[in-house]
Design an enzyme around this catalytic site. Structure first.
Site, PDB file in Angstrom:
ATOM      1  CB  THR A  96      32.990  33.211  40.945  1.00 12.99           C
ATOM      2  OG1 THR A  96      32.716  32.248  41.970  1.00 12.99           O
ATOM      3  CG2 THR A  96      31.816  34.159  40.820  1.00 12.99           C
ATOM      4  N   GLY A  97      34.758  33.957  38.453  1.00 12.20           N
ATOM      5  CA  GLY A  97      35.122  34.909  37.413  1.00 12.20           C
ATOM      6  C   GLY A  97      34.955  34.348  36.020  1.00 12.20           C
ATOM      7  CD  GLU A 129      42.606  40.423  41.807  1.00 15.19           C
ATOM      8  OE1 GLU A 129      43.365  39.450  41.587  1.00 15.19           O
ATOM      9  OE2 GLU A 129      42.043  40.604  42.887  1.00 15.19           O
ATOM     10  CB  CYS A 186      44.569  36.947  44.768  1.00 15.13           C
ATOM     11  SG  CYS A 186      44.839  38.720  44.732  1.00 15.13           S
ATOM     12  N   GLY A 225      37.532  38.080  43.065  1.00 16.21           N
ATOM     13  CA  GLY A 225      37.141  36.827  43.702  1.00 16.21           C
ATOM     14  C   GLY A 225      37.804  35.634  43.049  1.00 16.21           C
ATOM     15  CB  SER A 226      37.009  32.041  43.288  1.00 16.39           C
ATOM     16  OG  SER A 226      35.734  31.912  42.671  1.00 16.39           O
TER      17      SER A 226
END
Length: 485
Positions: free
Chosen positions: A224-225, A243, A278, A220-221
């Site tokens: 957030t990661g 990732e 991505c 994800g983004s």
């Protein structure tokens, strides 16, 4: 019934939310999210199923996974239709995703045997045995851009290794997540081995904070990661695989070869999936001079002709909308910000109906401090440069490190590029969005850790257990000093 917990479909007890088709804003899925209590029920169900699942032989676990692969193949058109309706991606593209869901399973099985499994050898009268053991309960967070294909890259390796899973799809694509779980159910997966929790931010927080999980696998983004990374600090006993995104550079030199082939490679790198991959090119470095000018002119002409439409349109579009109106507005706001900093639009991205945004190209050469942000959509930034050394230095000026590419027929330029660029995926004369399921997927810096994907995911779904074994105890010819028997 929106949650799948301990093998039973149950209604969520949290807030109601919907999935809107981004090309016409029609509701395609409606349900209630899982509460924190329901998330804990899912984690406990996964824990209870863990012992039974891990004690099955590898062949038995593999048989269930292969049965799921057959379900995916048999239902591939339904999968493609659902993903198209929920994400707005063209049907031709979602059909490739449905095929990749099945294809990645074969890679995951091969990876388990090649990278984990068991092996032994004899050394100095001892049997040296290497085994691999599952970690336990794995939380898997799925993204919206490939809602069927990418979660598989975490879930299948986790199951093969003997883990159980609590899966939270993106709140943008709950329908796809639900369909995937129904296919696992049809494949005969034992109760509780995978549990589905649907919902938004609160559901995700509850799952990430659960003391009952042994690891979290996230796609994800970056924002957030990074929150998850801080949250998991000081918990070395929990596996965290991230990732995330990238501010990916693509460098074109004067030796780019065929003009149209180069333009096509750029378009495939920047605008496929409406820029919602991505690995998409975000920054395009083009040399100053006549060849660079000719390339830009041709790129602008070709981009203006790109067909942007709903996924089932005829003739088929190249790209569809953004995932949501909010995502579309983000791209337009990013463009406006770059313009205010001194960027000059070569093609201005424009809003259409629902979540549609047309492709934009903006020359940002004159921006003194270019924002190091991932604009997750069809907005390509162009920078003109004088030397390859300067281009590579600018390309590396990012906290991310996911993908990078060089378009050049000169072997010396490629050698310089590959020696100096900082990225985990580095392509030559190929689109940035091209990657092999057998190869590591990911990059250094803010793009993540480890290498989530089918093949290398085997590394973080099991831990190695090293043993030195003998049939019985034995005395050495000479005892250690200071020991008498």
């Amino acid at each position: 019934m929106t949650q799948w917990i301990a093998g039973e479909w149950v209604e969520g007890l949290g807030e109601e939310f919907t999935s809107l088709s981004p090309y016409d804003n029609q509701v395609v899925w409606r349900g209630k999210g899982a509460t924190a209590e329901q998330v804990e029920m899912a984690v406990k169900a996964a824990r209870q199923a863990f012992v039974g699942w891990k004690t099955l032989s590898v062949a038995e676990r593999e048989a269930v996974v292969l049965a799921f692969a057959e379900q995916v193949k048999e239902n591939s058109e339904e999968i493609a239709q659902v993903i198209a309706k929920e994400t707005g991606k063209p049907l031709w593209e979602t059909r490739t995703e449905a095929a990749a869901m099945a294809g990645k399973i074969a890679i995951s099985i091969r990876a388990y045997h090649e990278r984990t499994g068991e092996s032994q050898k004899e050394a100095a009268g001892n049997q040296i045995v290497l085994r691999h053991r599952p970690l336990g309960v794995m939380a898997v967070f799925g993204p919206y851009n490939f809602p069927g294909h990418l979660p598989n890259g975490h879930i299948v390796p986790a199951l093969l290794a003997g883990n159980t899973v609590v899966f939270k799809p993106s709140e943008q694509t709950p329908w796809t997540g639900e369909l995937a779980m129904k296919l696992w159910q049809a494949a005969g997966l034992p109760q509780g081995v995978i549990n589905l929790v649907q919902g938004g931010k609160e559901t995700g927080i509850a799952l990430a904070e659960s003391k009952g999980i042994d690891g979290l696998l996230f796609t994800g983004s970056a924002n957030t990661g990074h929150l998850l990374h801080r949250q998991f600090a000081g918990q070395p006993g929990k596996m965290l695989a991230l990732e995330m995104g990238g501010n990916n550079p693509m460098v074109i030199t004067d030796h780019y070869g065929d003009l149209d082939a180069t333009v096509y490679t750029i378009i495939q790198s920047a605008f496929i999936s409406a820029g919602q991959r991505c690995t998409c090119a975000r920054r395009l470095y083009i040399p100053l001079g006549e060849k660079g000018d000719a390339l830009i002119t041709r790129l602008v002409e070709a981009t203006k002709k790109l067909r942007v439409d709903q996924p089932f349109a005829e003739p088929a579009p190249f790209m569809g909308p953004q995932i949501s109106v909010a995502a579309a507005n983000f791209i337009l706001a990013a463009q406006a910000n770059l313009q205010s900093l001194g960027g000059e639009s070569l093609i201005e991205a424009k809003a259409g109906e629902a979540a549609f945004v047309t492709p934009g190209i903006i020359d940002v050469t004159n921006i003194a401090e270019l924002p190091d942000e991932e604009y997750f959509g069809p907005l390509l930034q162009v920078v003109r440069y004088q030397t390859l050394e300067q281009a590579v230095e600018l390309a590396n000026d990012t906290r991310f490190g996911l993908s990078a590419g060089l378009v050049s027929t000169d072997d010396g330029e490629w050698q310089y590029f590959v020696d100096h660029i900082r990225a985990g995926i580095v392509n030559r004369n190929r689109q940035l969005t091209g990657a092999s399921g057998d190869a590591p997927f990911g990059g250094p810096g803010a793009s993540g850790n480890l290498r989530p994907s089918a093949y290398y995911a085997a590394d973080y779904c099991a831990y190695p257990m090293a043993s030195m074994e003998g049939e019985e105890t034995s005395l050495p010819a000479t005892l250690s000093p200071g020991v008498e028997l």
